[in-house]
Design a protein around this motif. Sequence first.
Motif, PDB file in Angstrom:
ATOM      1  N   UNK A   1      -9.960   1.263  -0.587  1.00  0.00           N
ATOM      2  CA  UNK A   1      -9.078   0.702   0.440  1.00  0.00           C
ATOM      3  C   UNK A   1      -9.909  -0.131   1.413  1.00  0.00           C
ATOM      4  N   UNK A   2     -11.033   0.432   1.858  1.00  0.00           N
ATOM      5  CA  UNK A   2     -11.918  -0.266   2.788  1.00  0.00           C
ATOM      6  C   UNK A   2     -12.433  -1.567   2.180  1.00  0.00           C
ATOM      7  N   UNK A   3     -12.851  -1.513   0.931  1.00  0.00           N
ATOM      8  CA  UNK A   3     -13.385  -2.705   0.278  1.00  0.00           C
ATOM      9  C   UNK A   3     -12.335  -3.805   0.192  1.00  0.00           C
ATOM     10  N   UNK A   4     -11.093  -3.436  -0.085  1.00  0.00           N
ATOM     11  CA  UNK A   4     -10.017  -4.431  -0.167  1.00  0.00           C
ATOM     12  C   UNK A   4      -9.761  -5.079   1.189  1.00  0.00           C
ATOM     13  N   UNK A   5      -9.717  -4.268   2.246  1.00  0.00           N
ATOM     14  CA  UNK A   5      -9.467  -4.792   3.592  1.00  0.00           C
ATOM     15  C   UNK A   5     -10.610  -5.684   4.058  1.00  0.00           C
ATOM     16  N   UNK A   6     -11.833  -5.188   3.926  1.00  0.00           N
ATOM     17  CA  UNK A   6     -12.978  -5.922   4.467  1.00  0.00           C
ATOM     18  C   UNK A   6     -13.360  -7.129   3.610  1.00  0.00           C
ATOM     19  N   UNK A   7     -13.129  -7.043   2.299  1.00  0.00           N
ATOM     20  CA  UNK A   7     -13.376  -8.211   1.456  1.00  0.00           C
ATOM     21  C   UNK A   7     -12.385  -9.319   1.788  1.00  0.00           C
ATOM     22  N   UNK A   8     -11.143  -8.948   2.071  1.00  0.00           N
ATOM     23  CA  UNK A   8     -10.164  -9.940   2.491  1.00  0.00           C
ATOM     24  C   UNK A   8     -10.555 -10.603   3.799  1.00  0.00           C
ATOM     25  N   UNK A   9     -11.026  -9.799   4.747  1.00  0.00           N
ATOM     26  CA  UNK A   9     -11.482 -10.353   6.026  1.00  0.00           C
ATOM     27  C   UNK A   9     -12.671 -11.286   5.812  1.00  0.00           C
ATOM     28  N   UNK A  10     -13.646 -10.851   5.011  1.00  0.00           N
ATOM     29  CA  UNK A  10     -14.830 -11.672   4.757  1.00  0.00           C
ATOM     30  C   UNK A  10     -14.457 -12.978   4.066  1.00  0.00           C
ATOM     31  N   UNK A  11     -13.502 -12.925   3.160  1.00  0.00           N
ATOM     32  CA  UNK A  11     -13.067 -14.139   2.464  1.00  0.00           C
ATOM     33  C   UNK A  11     -12.409 -15.119   3.432  1.00  0.00           C
TER      34      UNK A  11
END
Length: 255
Positions: A223-233
């Motif tokens: 869940x964290x990876x999905x949220x933070x990867x979206x933010x980073x993108x």
Amino acid sequence: MGAMSQSQVLILTHAPWERPGRILDSLDTCGVPYTTLSILKDSKPDLPDFDSLAGLVLMGGPMGAQDFDQYPGLKAEAKLAKAAIVAGKPTLGVCLGHQIMATALGGKLKPGKAPEIGFGTITRLENSHEFLPMWGKKATVLHWHNDCVTLPAGATPLAKSDLTKVQAFRFGSGLGMQFHLEVNPTLFDEWMSEKEMTKDLKKSDVARLREEYPQKDALIKPFAEAVFTGFAARCRSQIQTMEADEPTEEKIVIS
């Protein structure tokens, strides 16, 4: 504001143990540069040039979001968060950062019904958003807060819990999360060893949290990876847009 040599994300921290953790992993994976500052005690902090910011992250901390007398830098953070969102820059607030964002946008800060500490669930609202991709109706998260906020006018509520009505919201380019997805194993161990974090817990509570962490984190990590990867993108796209908008020097060719 001081100059910054390149476009990058600014991360504002409020306590040594409240570090970005998994947020940095996602920024690194996406090749997004960042700098980390603490400006709590500065009424007029020396911040990077606003136009060079590709994103903003406001981390958690033990103080109140409006403790301006003791921590004048919080007022500067609130102004910066609002300005970043108005300008369409990706902005992420975690726990205290979520509260700073919400109050800067017109929400109200208030004590929660009860402290919300430990592992628990949040419930996705029907109008959930890609900023907070939840694959099911509920998700496991780590809670660690006393205060909470009301939803700013014009914001989209994304998640709630039994004790906290606004667990996450989206406002333009900004995402606020009352809970902690950033806490990796190293950070969690530091939290459990930090007196400021465990002062209201019994030793048995700390032992229980340590025992629960591996199983709960296996649910939290994707869940964290999905949220933070979206933010980073989104920050990466912001950098590309900023670079494309930079004026190019006209070359003079002498024949």
